[in-house]
Each structure stands twice: as C-alpha cells, then as structure tokens.
Scaffold this active site. Structure first.
Site, PDB file in Angstrom:
ATOM      1  N   ASP A   8       1.192  -0.989   0.053  1.00  0.00           N
ATOM      2  CA  ASP A   8       0.203  -0.176  -0.203  1.00  0.00           C
ATOM      3  C   ASP A   8       0.991   1.117   0.552  1.00  0.00           C
ATOM      4  OD1 ASP A   8      -1.248   2.090   0.815  1.00  0.00           O
ATOM      5  OD2 ASP A   8      -1.895   1.108   2.559  1.00  0.00           O
ATOM      6  N   LYS A  71       2.675  11.247  -3.611  1.00  0.00           N
ATOM      7  CA  LYS A  71       1.555  10.590  -4.208  1.00  0.00           C
ATOM      8  C   LYS A  71       0.201  12.048  -4.342  1.00  0.00           C
ATOM      9  CE  LYS A  71      -1.527   6.797  -3.245  1.00  0.00           C
ATOM     10  NZ  LYS A  71      -2.048   5.821  -2.311  1.00  0.00           N
ATOM     11  N   GLU A 172      -7.089   0.538  -4.679  1.00  0.00           N
ATOM     12  CA  GLU A 172      -6.979  -0.103  -2.795  1.00  0.00           C
ATOM     13  C   GLU A 172      -8.258   0.088  -2.731  1.00  0.00           C
ATOM     14  OE1 GLU A 172      -6.363   4.112  -2.070  1.00  0.00           O
ATOM     15  OE2 GLU A 172      -3.752   3.786  -2.418  1.00  0.00           O
ATOM     16  N   ASP A 196     -12.514   5.268   1.891  1.00  0.00           N
ATOM     17  CA  ASP A 196     -11.660   5.689   1.990  1.00  0.00           C
ATOM     18  C   ASP A 196     -10.669   6.534   2.219  1.00  0.00           C
ATOM     19  OD1 ASP A 196      -8.806   5.292   2.268  1.00  0.00           O
ATOM     20  OD2 ASP A 196      -8.709   3.321   0.844  1.00  0.00           O
TER      21      ASP A 196
END
Ligand code: AMP
Length: 555
Positions: A8, A71, A172, A196
């Site tokens: 992850d 990211k 994800e 999420d």
C-alpha cells in the site's frame, strides 16, 4: 520465483504485507517494530537519503529537503488546481518539469515524484526482505481507484526505479474489500461500499460480491482530500493566532512550521479518542523583541470539527454520484467498510452513517487493510488461493476530440474491465494522407477540460476521394486498467503506424538514467536485470509508447 508482496503505497504512510505459510495475509514490520512506513524522503546536505520515520523527523531541521505527499504529485501536471494549492503549503519546492509534470526541487536538483516514490518503495522492499529473510522483486502495488492512466503509469515507473517488478496495480478499495473478507460472509450477491479516507486521497467504491467474484460497480472520490487537510486547517488557525498575538509570521520559519504540523496531526489523532487535548510547543519562534514564543493551548474535538466543516461536506457529493452511477441508494447496500487512518475521526464516521443510512464497519486497523488485501490478491495471482476473482471498471470516460473542441465518449466511465470499443472514421478530403485522433479522458463535454492521453496518427493512407478511405480505431483497457490503442485502414486491413504521445511522465531513457545513477551511487544495491538496454522489464504492461520510443511510423 520470489514471493509476491502487497504494497500500500500511501500518501502519508506505506505498508507491506505478505501471505504467510498458512495462506493468511500479515503485515511485515520493520526492525524497529513499525508496521507502517511514513512516505517521507529527506536529503541531507551530504546527499545521504533518509526514508520513513527518520526522514519525517528531519522535517524539523531540514524542511526544504524533506519531501512528503509525493503521491499528490505523481503523474500530475504542476498547474492542476490541487497541485498548486499543495505547492502553496508544502515547505519544499514543487516545480514544473519541461513537459509540465509536477516535480520537486531539492538542493537545487529537480527530482520526479516517481523517484521520490521509488525511495519509499525501496525502503518497503527492504522491510519485506529483512522480515522474510529472502530477496523480494515482485509486488502488487495499490492505487486509489480514482487514479487515471498517467498516475498508474507513473506508479509503475516508481516500482521499476526501485527494482520492483510491479506485476499488478490494484485499486485500494478492492484490496480493502478483499481484506475484510467481504466475499466470505454468505452466499448470494452482496452490495458493499468501501469508504477510504487516507492522508491525501478520498476514494469511494460501490462493489458487488457474489460467489467469490468482486465487481466494482462504480467509483468516485477526490484525489485532493485527506487527513492532511484537517491538520492544515488547525495549523493555519494557529499561524493566524500567533501572528495576531506576536506579529510573527510562522510561515516564514520552516522549522516552526514542521513542528506545528506534527503537533497538529498528533492533536487530531488524540482527539479522535478524547474530546480535549493540549498542544505545547516551547520555543516555537522568537517574538519581535527576541523573546521566545512558547505556544500552548487546549484544543477540543468540537473546535476541529468547526474548522473543517467544509471538508466534511466534500465527502457527500462523490458518494452520491457513485451511488447514482451504480443505480443504487444507500439502503440497498449491505455493508459500508471504513478504510484509511482518517476514517477514525468520529465526525467522518458519523457522516458516513448519515449519508449511507447505516452504521459502517471498521476493522481493527484501517491503516493496514489495503496492504493486507494486496497480499491476499498476490495469493490469488500466484495460485496459492483461488477464492476470489476481481472485476474492475474504468474510472473515467475515455474518448476523442471531435468537431470544434467537443468530446465524444468511446469507453464510458465504469465500463467493466477488460473492455474494448471500436470506432470507424472516414477521410474528409480527397487523397488524405493521414488521420490524427486525439485521445482524452474526463467527464467534460468540453475536451479542453479533460486530460489528454495522447494522439494516434495513422499515416500512408491509400489515395481516394473524401469518405472512401476508412480507418478503424480500437481502444482496449486491460484488466489492470492500462489503455492501448490501435488504428487500422479497413480496405487493405493493414495495421498501420500508430503513435501515442503521452502528455507527461518519465521517458524510458529517464528511468534508465535514474537507475544507472543510483547504481553508481550504491553499487551494492541489487536491481532487477534490465534486458535489452532501452526495453521495459515488463513490456506486456506498458501499453503506451513513451515520448522517445516508437515515435516514427513503421514503414
Ligand atoms: P492512511 O493514509 O490510511 O495511512 O491515513 C493517514 C491519515 O490518517 C493521516 O492524515 C493521519 O493523521 C490520519 N490518522 C491516523 N490515525 C488517526 C487517528 N487515530 N485519528 C484521526 N486521524 C488519524
């Protein structure tokens, strides 16, 4: 073949897991017992690179050379709104690469976010190798479902730089649903949502699970919303407070800002459990007379909620849209799964409950479920487990420029993968030599508001009157969400030259240069064998030609 690890690669933290000998996914901890690695990279004046907690600590003394949130930049243009606002608050410099990509500049050197992410991936890989006692070269890396092609491609490139063969990019929320074991609960079709909220991104997925088959029915989210935004709100308020009281602008004092940022996050975490906590920052800065400013205050959960109400309000529209895309209402869902560290915040969980009309499920540790799911998926791919299959969808409309700046959708958003669509084009002038088709993804009717993916140019067309020559365009998105496009002249059936020019990313030459530079710097580091000089290691997965490859039509 080495074991496949599940990574992850998070905005704020990364986590690695593997299937153990009993077929159960488990998180691999570093030598210091840490189960997540902060996605932070820091460069000392000597050029030495620190990653993870060590890097995060250096943020206090070395803020301009300590990079986090890569990211948010990976596969993005520097002029995107959320990139600009990130650049505004980040204590390190975000600059434009020649192609407009968002890069960072550290100690005068431009560095791509792919390279920053590669440092994190290398650290993750090291944790895995030490925990397993064997070399690791293959991984499944997760990305937000909302990541577009350029962001996925850039994530793969980061893996390659780190010497990791990224055998699959996995969404994800899909990984999280696997980790929750949503497919094992009972027979029949179940509809679930995965909510999420991590450090920098928000993802919502509506999925169905039936006979061990996962199907993502709809996805949505906000790539520029996460826990860091909550921290920043508190930080900005404290900066204002200190200015009002002492006429000192903390934003000009990097060390004070880094300490403040850490303190705000720690206070937020404490307040997700308690209603009240204290922030104490002795010697934060000096006032105008040179006397120390010792910042101290009590802060309550209600106060943070008041400061961040608009952030909370941004959670609902993507949920509503994803439900509408899925043709469902909240009460038709059987379960809502909470993922991401920020889902621990009580007001977030309460919003989820209100929007979906049901109490969400929370695992023991929402920070780890994505990595655990990636490890479970590694088991499925390597044949160690055959309990599930995954069906994914395209996250955006993909189409072409038409007429005067219009956008014609060829592959609609949420098409189930793999998917293929064909379009026929006819020439519009006599003896037309070539056709040029511009590919875009996005949801706007106005093509300029969408993201350009590339251009297909088919040359050497046979002569003939207007409309007599036909060209077929085939767009394919494979099970991993990678787009490939081919063009063919119908009459001769000849597959002619196709050129796709992506509007960003690293070229293969740049990737090789980064790897070679690192090899020289650290000759002891093992890397993946690099075959054929300029060839990619995993050619099958790189469908789009890069700027320095194949730009000339085949004759
Ligand atoms: P993730 O990307 O899932 O690791 O989530 C990281 C985000 O979750 C960061 O913004 C953290 O500050 C936030 N977070 C982690 N633990 C908590 C907590 N106990 N309460 C509130 N937020 C948290």
């Amino acid at each position: 073949m080495s074991r496949i690890i599940g990574i992850d690669l998070g905005t704020t933290n990364s986590c690695v897991a593997v299937l153990d000998d009993k077929g159960v996914p488990r998180v691999l901890a570093g030598a210091d017992g840490e189960r997540t690695i902060p996605s932070w990279v820091s460069w000392a004046a000597s050029g030495q690179v620190a990653v993870g907690t060590r890097a995060r600590r250096q943020a206090v003394t070395n803020p301009a050379a300590t990079v986090y949130g890569a990211k948010r930049l990976i596969g993005r243009k520097v002029n995107a709104d959320d990139v600009s606002s990130f650049a505004h608050t980040a204590p390190f410099r975000i600059v434009a690469a020649p192609n407009g990509d968002a890069w960072v500049r550290v100690q005068g050197q431009p560095i791509s976010p792919q390279e920053v992410a590669a440092h994190v991936l290398r650290a993750v890989r090291k944790v895995a190798e030490e925990a397993l006692g064997e070399p690791v070269t293959r991984a499944i890396v997760t990305v937000p479902a909302y990541f577009d092609d350029a962001q996925r491609q850039a994530t793969r490139d980061a893996g390659q730089i780190a010497g990791i063969d990224v055998i699959r990019i996995l969404n994800e929320p899909t990984a999280a649903a696997l980790a929750y074991g949503a497919h094992r609960v009972r027979e029949g079709r179940r509809l679930i949502a995965v909510f999420d909220l991590g450090g920098g991104t928000f993802d919502i997925s509506i999925m169905s699970v039936e006979n061990g088959i996962f199907e993502v029915i709809a996805t949505g989210g906000d790539t520029a919303l996460g826990g860091e935004d909550w921290d920043r709100r508190v930080l900005e308020r404290i900066v204002d407070e200190v200015f009002d009281q002492h006429r000192i602008d903390l934003t000009g004092i990097p060390m004070a800002m880094s300490r403040l940022r850490e303190a705000c996050e720690a206070a937020k975490k404490a307040l997700s459990v308690d209603r009240e906590t204290r922030i104490e920052l002795p010697f934060l800065a000096n006032d105008q007379h040179g006397a120390p400013i010792n910042y101290e205050r009590t802060i309550t959960r209600d106060y943070i909620d008041e400061l961040t109400k608009d952030l909370l309000d941004r959670l609902e529209p993507p949920v509503t849209r994803a439900l509408a895309d899925a043709g469902l209402s909240g009460d038709q869902l059987e379960e809502v799964l909470l993922v991401g560290g920020m889902s621990r915040w009580p007001a977030v969980a309460a919003t989820v409950e209100r929007v979906f009309g049901k109490k969400p499920s929370r695992g023991a540790n929402p920070d780890e479920v994505v990595a655990l799911g990636a490890a479970a998926y590694a088991g499925i791919l390597s044949g160690d487990s055959d309990e599930a299959q995954l069906l994914d969808v395209t996250p955006h409309d993909i189409g072409i420029r038409v007429g005067d700046g219009g956008f014609a959708v060829v592959l609609p958003r949420n098409s189930m993968l793999p998917v293929r669509a064909r379009r026929l084009f006819a020439t519009t002038s006599e003896n037309q030599k070539f056709v040029s088709i511009e590919l875009y993804q996005g949801e706007s009717q106005d093509v300029t508001k969408n993201r350009k993916l590339g251009q297909v140019t088919l040359g050497d067309l046979p002569p003939g009157p207007a409309g007599s020559v036909r060209v077929e365009l085939v767009m394919t998105v494979d099970v991993e969400g990678m787009l490939s496009v081919t063009a063919r002249e119908i009459k001769s059936g000849r597959e002619a030259s196709v050129t796709i020019r992506p509007s960003g990313g690293l070229s293969q030459r740049e990737i090789v240069e980064i790897i070679n530079r690192r090899r020289q710097e650290h000759s002891a580091i093992t890397q993946l064998p690099f075959e054929g000089g300029g060839m990619r290691v995993t050619t099958r997965e790189f469908a789009i030609a890069r700027p320095d490859e194949d730009t000339e039509p085949d004759k």
